[in-house]
Design a protein around this motif. Structure first.
Motif, PDB file in Angstrom:
ATOM      1  N   CYS A  69      -3.426  -3.720   4.987  1.00 48.30           N
ATOM      2  CA  CYS A  69      -2.452  -4.557   5.686  1.00 48.30           C
ATOM      3  C   CYS A  69      -3.094  -5.635   6.554  1.00 48.30           C
ATOM      4  O   CYS A  69      -2.648  -6.786   6.541  1.00 48.30           O
ATOM      5  N   LYS A  70      -4.132  -5.277   7.284  1.00 54.31           N
ATOM      6  CA  LYS A  70      -4.746  -6.230   8.219  1.00 54.31           C
ATOM      7  C   LYS A  70      -5.705  -7.183   7.505  1.00 54.31           C
ATOM      8  O   LYS A  70      -5.691  -8.387   7.745  1.00 54.31           O
ATOM      9  N   ALA A  71      -6.553  -6.623   6.634  1.00 55.86           N
ATOM     10  CA  ALA A  71      -7.572  -7.456   5.984  1.00 55.86           C
ATOM     11  C   ALA A  71      -7.061  -8.142   4.720  1.00 55.86           C
ATOM     12  O   ALA A  71      -7.470  -9.257   4.414  1.00 55.86           O
ATOM     13  N   LYS A  72      -6.184  -7.476   3.976  1.00 55.91           N
ATOM     14  CA  LYS A  72      -5.754  -8.014   2.681  1.00 55.91           C
ATOM     15  C   LYS A  72      -4.309  -8.487   2.633  1.00 55.91           C
ATOM     16  O   LYS A  72      -3.858  -8.999   1.620  1.00 55.91           O
ATOM     17  N   GLY A  73      -3.581  -8.294   3.715  1.00 57.91           N
ATOM     18  CA  GLY A  73      -2.254  -8.896   3.805  1.00 57.91           C
ATOM     19  C   GLY A  73      -1.114  -8.180   3.116  1.00 57.91           C
ATOM     20  O   GLY A  73      -0.066  -8.793   2.864  1.00 57.91           O
ATOM     21  N   SER A  74      -1.256  -6.898   2.813  1.00 55.01           N
ATOM     22  CA  SER A  74      -0.125  -6.163   2.225  1.00 55.01           C
ATOM     23  C   SER A  74       1.038  -6.162   3.201  1.00 55.01           C
ATOM     24  O   SER A  74       0.851  -5.992   4.410  1.00 55.01           O
ATOM     25  N   ASP A  90      -8.985   8.816   7.448  1.00 57.08           N
ATOM     26  CA  ASP A  90      -9.495   7.979   6.359  1.00 57.08           C
ATOM     27  C   ASP A  90      -8.361   7.209   5.689  1.00 57.08           C
ATOM     28  O   ASP A  90      -8.523   6.038   5.311  1.00 57.08           O
ATOM     29  N   ILE A  91      -7.227   7.851   5.544  1.00 55.77           N
ATOM     30  CA  ILE A  91      -6.071   7.186   4.951  1.00 55.77           C
ATOM     31  C   ILE A  91      -5.564   6.081   5.869  1.00 55.77           C
ATOM     32  O   ILE A  91      -5.238   4.981   5.410  1.00 55.77           O
ATOM     33  N   LEU A  92      -5.532   6.341   7.171  1.00 58.80           N
ATOM     34  CA  LEU A  92      -5.127   5.296   8.117  1.00 58.80           C
ATOM     35  C   LEU A  92      -6.065   4.093   8.025  1.00 58.80           C
ATOM     36  O   LEU A  92      -5.616   2.943   8.038  1.00 58.80           O
ATOM     37  N   GLY A  93      -7.363   4.357   7.922  1.00 62.27           N
ATOM     38  CA  GLY A  93      -8.323   3.263   7.783  1.00 62.27           C
ATOM     39  C   GLY A  93      -8.078   2.454   6.525  1.00 62.27           C
ATOM     40  O   GLY A  93      -8.157   1.215   6.533  1.00 62.27           O
ATOM     41  N   SER A  94      -7.755   3.137   5.435  1.00 60.55           N
ATOM     42  CA  SER A  94      -7.454   2.440   4.179  1.00 60.55           C
ATOM     43  C   SER A  94      -6.201   1.586   4.313  1.00 60.55           C
ATOM     44  O   SER A  94      -6.136   0.457   3.820  1.00 60.55           O
ATOM     45  N   MET A  95      -5.200   2.127   4.993  1.00 56.91           N
ATOM     46  CA  MET A  95      -3.962   1.370   5.214  1.00 56.91           C
ATOM     47  C   MET A  95      -4.209   0.144   6.087  1.00 56.91           C
ATOM     48  O   MET A  95      -3.659  -0.932   5.836  1.00 56.91           O
ATOM     49  N   VAL A 151       0.881  -1.164   0.000  1.00 55.48           N
ATOM     50  CA  VAL A 151       0.000   0.000   0.000  1.00 55.48           C
ATOM     51  C   VAL A 151       0.920   1.215   0.000  1.00 55.48           C
ATOM     52  O   VAL A 151       1.840   1.302   0.816  1.00 55.48           O
ATOM     53  N   ILE A 152       0.694   2.113  -0.963  1.00 60.07           N
ATOM     54  CA  ILE A 152       1.570   3.277  -1.104  1.00 60.07           C
ATOM     55  C   ILE A 152       0.738   4.550  -1.017  1.00 60.07           C
ATOM     56  O   ILE A 152      -0.204   4.741  -1.792  1.00 60.07           O
ATOM     57  N   LEU A 153       1.113   5.404  -0.061  1.00 58.80           N
ATOM     58  CA  LEU A 153       0.526   6.732   0.051  1.00 58.80           C
ATOM     59  C   LEU A 153       1.447   7.684  -0.689  1.00 58.80           C
ATOM     60  O   LEU A 153       2.607   7.865  -0.316  1.00 58.80           O
ATOM     61  N   SER A 154       0.921   8.274  -1.771  1.00 60.39           N
ATOM     62  CA  SER A 154       1.736   9.205  -2.550  1.00 60.39           C
ATOM     63  C   SER A 154       0.942  10.472  -2.839  1.00 60.39           C
ATOM     64  O   SER A 154      -0.241  10.565  -2.516  1.00 60.39           O
TER      65      SER A 154
END
Length: 197
Positions: A89-94, A80-85, A45-48
């Motif tokens: 990571c937690k639900a999809k395993g990034s 909102d960005i933290l929730g997406s991260m 997951v990349i925040l740019s």
């Protein structure tokens, strides 16, 4: 075999080297659409920034389904960005969580200018003001890029401080949190900070 977070980071940096060298992978995009239609498990997951010159899939020589891409001016962190991260990571395993800044960032330039007055953008650039303050009265010729790097590091700190879920995953070695910077002139990504090995 599933990669660990360090291997994912090395894979992404190798992709950036291919991009810089002009040796990108050729993908059949229609086939990638079909392959990823049923489910997704991106490695990163990349925040740019929203800057059109920093398309993360291209910069890291990746394709459809490889990256959860979060884009906002100045790559600032909010709830909102933290929730997406956390979802990534937690639900999809990034395995890799990256905050990616870049040189000559317009949002950083705006944050450095006390006369910036662009409506809703004003609230966004105030999130970059702590990085401006930390840089202080340094050399003007390097100010914007150095403030941008500080902003990335502060973004990484905010993720760790404000998301117990992501901090716990990092402490357990399940993810690697990385701060990085993209050079608009060369196309190269520089690692600024990362989780311990």
């Amino acid at each position: 075999m599933e990669k660990n977070p360090t291997e994912v980071l090395h894979d992404f940096l190798a992709g950036n080297k291919r991009f810089v060298a002009g040796e990108q992978t050729t993908y059949d995009l229609r086939e990638e659409v079909k392959k990823n239609a049923a489910e997704q498990h991106p490695d990163a997951v990349i925040l740019s920034c929203i800057d059109s010159r920093v398309p993360v899939e291209i910069v890291f020589d990746k394709c459809i389904g490889d990256i959860f891409s979060i884009r906002i001016a100045g790559n600032v962190v909010n709830d909102d960005i933290l929730g997406s991260m956390e979802f990534a990571c937690k639900a999809k395993g990034s395995k890799l969580l990256m905050v990616l800044g870049h040189t000559n960032c317009g949002a950083v330039v705006g944050a450095c200018d006390p006369n910036t007055n662009l409506g809703h953008l004003n609230g966004l650039v105030t999130k970059i003001h702590p990085a401006v303050k930390e840089y202080g009265d340094g050399a003007l010729e390097t100010r914007y890029d150095e403030v941008g790097k500080i902003n990335v590091r502060m973004g990484v700190e905010q993720i760790r401080a404000n998301s117990p879920i992501l901090k716990e995953l990092e402490d357990a070695g399940a993810i690697k949190i990385v701060g990085a910077n993209y050079d608009l002139k060369t196309g190269a990504v520089e690692i600024l900070e990362q989780s311990p090995a």
